[in-house]
Write an enzyme that holds these catalytic residues in place. Structure first.
Site, short mmCIF file in Angstrom:
data_model
loop_
_atom_site.label_atom_id
_atom_site.label_comp_id
_atom_site.label_asym_id
_atom_site.label_seq_id
_atom_site.Cartn_x
_atom_site.Cartn_y
_atom_site.Cartn_z
N ARG A 103 0.83 -1.21 0.00
CA ARG A 103 0.00 0.00 0.00
C ARG A 103 0.87 1.26 0.00
O ARG A 103 0.67 2.18 -0.79
CB ARG A 103 -0.90 -0.04 1.24
CG ARG A 103 -1.92 1.05 1.29
CD ARG A 103 -2.87 0.76 2.44
NE ARG A 103 -3.76 1.87 2.64
CZ ARG A 103 -4.13 2.30 3.85
NH1 ARG A 103 -3.66 1.71 4.94
NH2 ARG A 103 -4.96 3.31 3.96
N HIS A 147 -17.73 13.52 -1.83
CA HIS A 147 -18.39 12.35 -1.26
C HIS A 147 -19.89 12.47 -1.51
O HIS A 147 -20.47 13.54 -1.31
CB HIS A 147 -18.10 12.26 0.25
CG HIS A 147 -18.76 11.08 0.88
ND1 HIS A 147 -18.23 9.81 0.79
CD2 HIS A 147 -19.92 10.96 1.57
CE1 HIS A 147 -19.03 8.96 1.40
NE2 HIS A 147 -20.06 9.63 1.89
C1 GRF Z 1 -19.05 9.88 -7.29
O1 GRF Z 1 -20.38 9.77 -6.90
C2 GRF Z 1 -18.19 10.31 -6.13
O2 GRF Z 1 -18.85 11.14 -5.23
C3 GRF Z 1 -17.89 9.00 -5.47
O3 GRF Z 1 -17.66 8.12 -6.53
C4 GRF Z 1 -18.45 8.53 -7.65
C5 GRF Z 1 -17.53 8.58 -8.83
O4 GRF Z 1 -18.21 8.54 -10.04
N1 GRF Z 1 -16.79 9.12 -4.54
P1 GRF Z 1 -17.46 8.73 -11.43
O5 GRF Z 1 -16.38 7.68 -11.52
O6 GRF Z 1 -16.90 10.12 -11.46
O7 GRF Z 1 -18.53 8.54 -12.46
#
Ligand code: GRF
Length: 230
Positions: A103, A147
């Site tokens: 990691r 988020h």
């Molecule tokens: C989004 O909803 C973001 O908030 C979450 O993951 C999703 C990513 O979607 N953390 P994408 O890959 O940009 O379509």
């Protein structure tokens, strides 16, 4: 640490504001359309948020995406970067490294790529790995995440599922600085989205993403034009 939490239905209405953060957060310099902040977008999946940001940056902004990093070589989202002419790297976990060191070895590869491309701001956009305190310390104040819930409610990898299970009527999305916790850093902006009675995870995710694609670029404007201060 005290966060000034903004929870307004319309991000256009957000005023310039001060976010109270620890003094270990170091914000980027103030960018300009002539000399924009060099942004790396980190993704894991389809990258619809990356695509929206790249479209937003088609006219000169105070930020410009100059690097895309995915944690898999075959992440579909890398194509958005490639089509936009942005260096787009798949940096997977180095499987030859012993498991317990893997990691951090991976993060050192990512960090080296960010440094090599002279990155000033790291934008997590659907990046599904939890970053170690070591990585966060390198970028603290220059590392943001979006988020898909109104934090501090519903942190973690299954926000939409948890929102639906809880039966709440309102959810949304949150842009926040990343700290050493999971979805816990100082909140920069939020937008609300109504939960409908007939929503399932897919429909709710789509509606929240639509709002994310507006809120994230606008919040980056605020960060990169010096409208967010400590
Ligand atoms: C989004 O909803 C973001 O908030 C979450 O993951 C999703 C990513 O979607 N953390 P994408 O890959 O940009 O379509």
């Amino acid at each position: 640490m005290l966060n000034l939490k903004l929870s307004l239905p319309n991000s256009q209405a957000l005023p310039a504001f001060v976010v109270v953060m620890g003094d270990d957060f170091v914000l980027p310099r103030t960018g300009s359309p002539e000399d924009p902040i060099r942004v790396a977008v980190m993704i894991s999946g389809g990258g619809s948020g990356l695509a929206a940001l790249l479209r937003y940056q088609e006219i000169p902004r105070t930020h410009q995406t100059t690097l895309v990093i995915a944690d898999k070589e075959d992440s579909g989202g890398l194509q958005h970067g490639i089509h936009a002419g942005v260096p787009s790297l798949g940096i997977p976990l180095p499987m030859k490294v012993e498991a317990k060191e893997r990691r951090i070895a991976h993060e050192r590869l990512v960090h080296a790529a960010l440094e090599e491309h002279d990155i000033e701001l790291v934008v997590l956009s659907g990046y599904m790995r939890i970053l170690t305190p070591w990585f966060v310390r390198q970028w603290k104040g220059r590392l943001v995440n979006i988020h898909p819930s109104l934090l501090p409610d519903f942190p973690g990898a299954h926000a939409h599922r948890d929102v639906l299970a809880a039966g709440v009527g309102v959810t949304g999305c949150t842009v926040h600085m990343v700290d050493e916790g999971v979805d816990t850093g100082p909140i920069l902006a939020q937008t609300q989205v109504d939960v409908r009675e007939d929503d399932d995870e897919t429909s709710l995710q789509e509606r929240v993403k639509h709002i994310e694609h507006v809120l994230y670029p606008e919040t980056l404007d605020r960060i990169c034009s010096g409208q967010i201060s400590l």
